[in-house]
Design a protein around this motif. Sequence first.
Motif, PDB file in Angstrom:
ATOM      1  N   PRO A 164       0.821  -1.209   0.000  1.00 53.06           N
ATOM      2  CA  PRO A 164       0.000   0.000   0.000  1.00 53.06           C
ATOM      3  C   PRO A 164       0.856   1.260   0.000  1.00 53.06           C
ATOM      4  CG  PRO A 164      -0.762  -1.560   1.668  1.00 53.06           C
ATOM      5  CD  PRO A 164       0.549  -2.077   1.167  1.00 53.06           C
ATOM      6  N   ARG A 165       0.374   2.279  -0.663  1.00 52.59           N
ATOM      7  CA  ARG A 165       1.039   3.579  -0.698  1.00 52.59           C
ATOM      8  C   ARG A 165       0.804   4.284   0.646  1.00 52.59           C
ATOM      9  NH1 ARG A 165      -0.396   7.634  -5.690  1.00 52.59           N
ATOM     10  NH2 ARG A 165       0.736   9.504  -5.012  1.00 52.59           N
ATOM     11  N   ALA A 166       1.874   4.762   1.270  1.00 47.43           N
ATOM     12  CA  ALA A 166       1.778   5.370   2.599  1.00 47.43           C
ATOM     13  C   ALA A 166       0.910   6.620   2.563  1.00 47.43           C
ATOM     14  CB  ALA A 166       3.166   5.721   3.116  1.00 47.43           C
ATOM     15  N   ALA A 167       0.075   6.806   3.595  1.00 43.78           N
ATOM     16  CA  ALA A 167      -0.828   7.957   3.664  1.00 43.78           C
ATOM     17  C   ALA A 167      -0.889   8.476   5.093  1.00 43.78           C
ATOM     18  CB  ALA A 167      -2.218   7.557   3.187  1.00 43.78           C
ATOM     19  N   ASP A 168      -1.145   9.775   5.225  1.00 42.94           N
ATOM     20  CA  ASP A 168      -1.361  10.386   6.536  1.00 42.94           C
ATOM     21  C   ASP A 168      -2.830  10.353   6.939  1.00 42.94           C
ATOM     22  OD1 ASP A 168       1.366  11.105   6.831  1.00 42.94           O
ATOM     23  OD2 ASP A 168       1.036  12.873   5.567  1.00 42.94           O
ATOM     24  N   LEU A 169      -3.716  10.241   5.964  1.00 46.77           N
ATOM     25  CA  LEU A 169      -5.153  10.220   6.218  1.00 46.77           C
ATOM     26  C   LEU A 169      -5.802   9.346   5.161  1.00 46.77           C
ATOM     27  CD1 LEU A 169      -7.581  11.356   7.847  1.00 46.77           C
ATOM     28  CD2 LEU A 169      -7.627  13.287   6.233  1.00 46.77           C
ATOM     29  N   ALA A 170      -6.743   8.508   5.573  1.00 44.84           N
ATOM     30  CA  ALA A 170      -7.425   7.618   4.628  1.00 44.84           C
ATOM     31  C   ALA A 170      -8.898   7.528   4.990  1.00 44.84           C
ATOM     32  CB  ALA A 170      -6.789   6.230   4.632  1.00 44.84           C
ATOM     33  N   TRP A 171      -9.744   7.555   3.972  1.00 40.95           N
ATOM     34  CA  TRP A 171     -11.182   7.355   4.136  1.00 40.95           C
ATOM     35  C   TRP A 171     -11.596   6.137   3.332  1.00 40.95           C
ATOM     36  CZ3 TRP A 171     -12.689  13.020   2.478  1.00 40.95           C
ATOM     37  CH2 TRP A 171     -12.389  13.908   3.530  1.00 40.95           C
ATOM     38  N   THR A 172     -12.565   5.407   3.848  1.00 40.40           N
ATOM     39  CA  THR A 172     -13.185   4.307   3.105  1.00 40.40           C
ATOM     40  C   THR A 172     -14.573   4.748   2.673  1.00 40.40           C
ATOM     41  OG1 THR A 172     -11.960   2.636   4.348  1.00 40.40           O
ATOM     42  CG2 THR A 172     -13.943   1.905   3.187  1.00 40.40           C
ATOM     43  N   VAL A 173     -14.848   4.634   1.383  1.00 40.55           N
ATOM     44  CA  VAL A 173     -16.115   5.098   0.821  1.00 40.55           C
ATOM     45  C   VAL A 173     -16.804   3.926   0.130  1.00 40.55           C
ATOM     46  CG1 VAL A 173     -17.207   6.710  -0.786  1.00 40.55           C
ATOM     47  CG2 VAL A 173     -15.148   7.404   0.488  1.00 40.55           C
ATOM     48  N   GLU A 174     -18.091   3.752   0.405  1.00 37.05           N
ATOM     49  CA  GLU A 174     -18.868   2.704  -0.249  1.00 37.05           C
ATOM     50  C   GLU A 174     -19.254   3.159  -1.656  1.00 37.05           C
ATOM     51  OE1 GLU A 174     -19.636  -0.324   0.775  1.00 37.05           O
ATOM     52  OE2 GLU A 174     -18.712  -0.130   2.763  1.00 37.05           O
ATOM     53  N   ALA A 175     -18.766   2.474  -2.656  1.00 35.16           N
ATOM     54  CA  ALA A 175     -19.083   2.826  -4.049  1.00 35.16           C
ATOM     55  C   ALA A 175     -20.372   2.122  -4.469  1.00 35.16           C
ATOM     56  CB  ALA A 175     -17.937   2.436  -4.969  1.00 35.16           C
ATOM     57  N   SER A 176     -21.461   2.534  -3.856  1.00 35.89           N
ATOM     58  CA  SER A 176     -22.744   1.870  -4.100  1.00 35.89           C
ATOM     59  C   SER A 176     -23.466   2.504  -5.280  1.00 35.89           C
ATOM     60  CB  SER A 176     -23.624   1.971  -2.860  1.00 35.89           C
ATOM     61  OG  SER A 176     -24.039   3.304  -2.651  1.00 35.89           O
ATOM     62  N   PRO A 177     -24.370   1.754  -5.938  1.00 32.37           N
ATOM     63  CA  PRO A 177     -25.188   2.373  -6.984  1.00 32.37           C
ATOM     64  C   PRO A 177     -26.007   3.555  -6.472  1.00 32.37           C
ATOM     65  CG  PRO A 177     -25.319  -0.025  -7.130  1.00 32.37           C
ATOM     66  CD  PRO A 177     -24.585   0.292  -5.851  1.00 32.37           C
ATOM     67  N   VAL A 178     -26.362   3.559  -5.185  1.00 37.39           N
ATOM     68  CA  VAL A 178     -27.134   4.674  -4.631  1.00 37.39           C
ATOM     69  C   VAL A 178     -26.289   5.950  -4.607  1.00 37.39           C
ATOM     70  CG1 VAL A 178     -28.373   5.527  -2.606  1.00 37.39           C
ATOM     71  CG2 VAL A 178     -28.600   3.136  -3.282  1.00 37.39           C
ATOM     72  N   LEU A 179     -24.999   5.830  -4.238  1.00 39.66           N
ATOM     73  CA  LEU A 179     -24.111   6.992  -4.276  1.00 39.66           C
ATOM     74  C   LEU A 179     -24.055   7.561  -5.688  1.00 39.66           C
ATOM     75  CD1 LEU A 179     -21.895   8.881  -3.093  1.00 39.66           C
ATOM     76  CD2 LEU A 179     -20.233   7.103  -3.696  1.00 39.66           C
ATOM     77  N   LEU A 180     -23.887   6.697  -6.674  1.00 41.81           N
ATOM     78  CA  LEU A 180     -23.812   7.154  -8.061  1.00 41.81           C
ATOM     79  C   LEU A 180     -25.127   7.791  -8.497  1.00 41.81           C
ATOM     80  CD1 LEU A 180     -21.290   5.344  -7.832  1.00 41.81           C
ATOM     81  CD2 LEU A 180     -21.794   4.512 -10.140  1.00 41.81           C
ATOM     82  N   PHE A 181     -26.246   7.177  -8.119  1.00 43.62           N
ATOM     83  CA  PHE A 181     -27.557   7.725  -8.487  1.00 43.62           C
ATOM     84  C   PHE A 181     -27.761   9.104  -7.878  1.00 43.62           C
ATOM     85  CE2 PHE A 181     -31.920   8.533  -7.199  1.00 43.62           C
ATOM     86  CZ  PHE A 181     -32.571   8.500  -8.416  1.00 43.62           C
ATOM     87  N   ARG A 182     -27.433   9.239  -6.592  1.00 44.43           N
ATOM     88  CA  ARG A 182     -27.621  10.533  -5.926  1.00 44.43           C
ATOM     89  C   ARG A 182     -26.771  11.616  -6.584  1.00 44.43           C
ATOM     90  NH1 ARG A 182     -28.277  10.701   0.584  1.00 44.43           N
ATOM     91  NH2 ARG A 182     -30.420   9.906   0.670  1.00 44.43           N
ATOM     92  N   TYR A 183     -25.516  11.293  -6.901  1.00 42.19           N
ATOM     93  CA  TYR A 183     -24.667  12.317  -7.503  1.00 42.19           C
ATOM     94  C   TYR A 183     -25.140  12.669  -8.912  1.00 42.19           C
ATOM     95  CZ  TYR A 183     -20.623  15.219  -8.327  1.00 42.19           C
ATOM     96  OH  TYR A 183     -19.812  16.301  -8.593  1.00 42.19           O
ATOM     97  N   SER A 184     -25.592  11.681  -9.667  1.00 41.22           N
ATOM     98  CA  SER A 184     -26.154  11.973 -10.991  1.00 41.22           C
ATOM     99  C   SER A 184     -27.350  12.908 -10.861  1.00 41.22           C
ATOM    100  CB  SER A 184     -26.568  10.681 -11.692  1.00 41.22           C
ATOM    101  OG  SER A 184     -25.450   9.952 -12.142  1.00 41.22           O
ATOM    102  N   ALA A 185     -28.174  12.686  -9.825  1.00 43.62           N
ATOM    103  CA  ALA A 185     -29.333  13.545  -9.616  1.00 43.62           C
ATOM    104  C   ALA A 185     -28.903  14.957  -9.223  1.00 43.62           C
ATOM    105  CB  ALA A 185     -30.244  12.949  -8.544  1.00 43.62           C
ATOM    106  N   LEU A 186     -27.913  15.068  -8.333  1.00 44.61           N
ATOM    107  CA  LEU A 186     -27.436  16.386  -7.899  1.00 44.61           C
ATOM    108  C   LEU A 186     -26.889  17.196  -9.062  1.00 44.61           C
ATOM    109  CD1 LEU A 186     -25.547  15.565  -4.571  1.00 44.61           C
ATOM    110  CD2 LEU A 186     -27.555  17.028  -4.807  1.00 44.61           C
TER     111      LEU A 186
END
Length: 279
Positions: A164-186
């Motif tokens: 893994p590439r070293a990081a000072d901060l990391a977030w885990t994000v769920e790449a769900s179809p709902v996330l994609l749908f919401r952003y397409s709507a926005l």
Amino acid sequence: MDQLKSWIGRTEEASDLVTPRLVTSYEATFSPHLAPYEEDEAPLALHWCLAPPIAPMAALGEDGHPAKGGFLPPIPLPRRMWAGGTIETIAPLRTGDEVTRRSRIADIAYKEGRSGPLCFVAVDHEIVTARGLALRERHNIVYREAAQPGAGPAASMPPVPTEPRAADLAWTVEASPVLLFRYSALTFNGHRIHYDEPYVTGVEGYAGLVVHGPIQATLIMNIIATLSGGEPIRLDYRGLAPLIAGEPFQVKAKRLADGAIAAWTEGADGRVRMEGVSR
């Protein structure tokens, strides 16, 4: 190509309001992966949700985008993707702002890639409020030829890293179809690669629904601002490979020795999909 070059210098202006509903919807879509901001400010990168192109159904292409030949040139390659760009934050947007986006076609360039011909269109934007310039951006769009039968984008994927590439901060994000749908709507984004699985796999040749480039860029901007404590962002970023929905992905950032901050997204396989540096 000479005819397409005549599009360089073409301008467009569009306006929109930063409404409380938009801010609330944006927060609900990206929280908790947003940098801190003041109560009356809009979250970082909300500008990509403002003044989207709105075309009638009859004016859409097969891919769900408005047909080319209006502001954007009629590039004779069918597949369109968000390639990256540069962005500079100057002042925050605020709830209630009337925002004007001034756009200009800055460049059009053909290149030969490993997967065939590519055409890059660079668009410069200025985001302006009554208080003055809030944000300056160059958006790079890439057009590719149609997918060939049995030829997916795997050949363009970066290699799997050995560690893994070293990081000072990391977030885990769920790449769900709902996330994609919401952003397409926005963003009023009808691009079918983000919600129509039979189309994206059968016509465009991807392994599944594609996570929006600006979703990744939004998260990269916000993790940089979180790590920097809210310093102005001067980000140069690029997409390296498609990020396919269905599995969690990582957003990571690391402060470099010269004070710059590098940030990137990683798929579940550890391969980097988008990367950038803010100096």
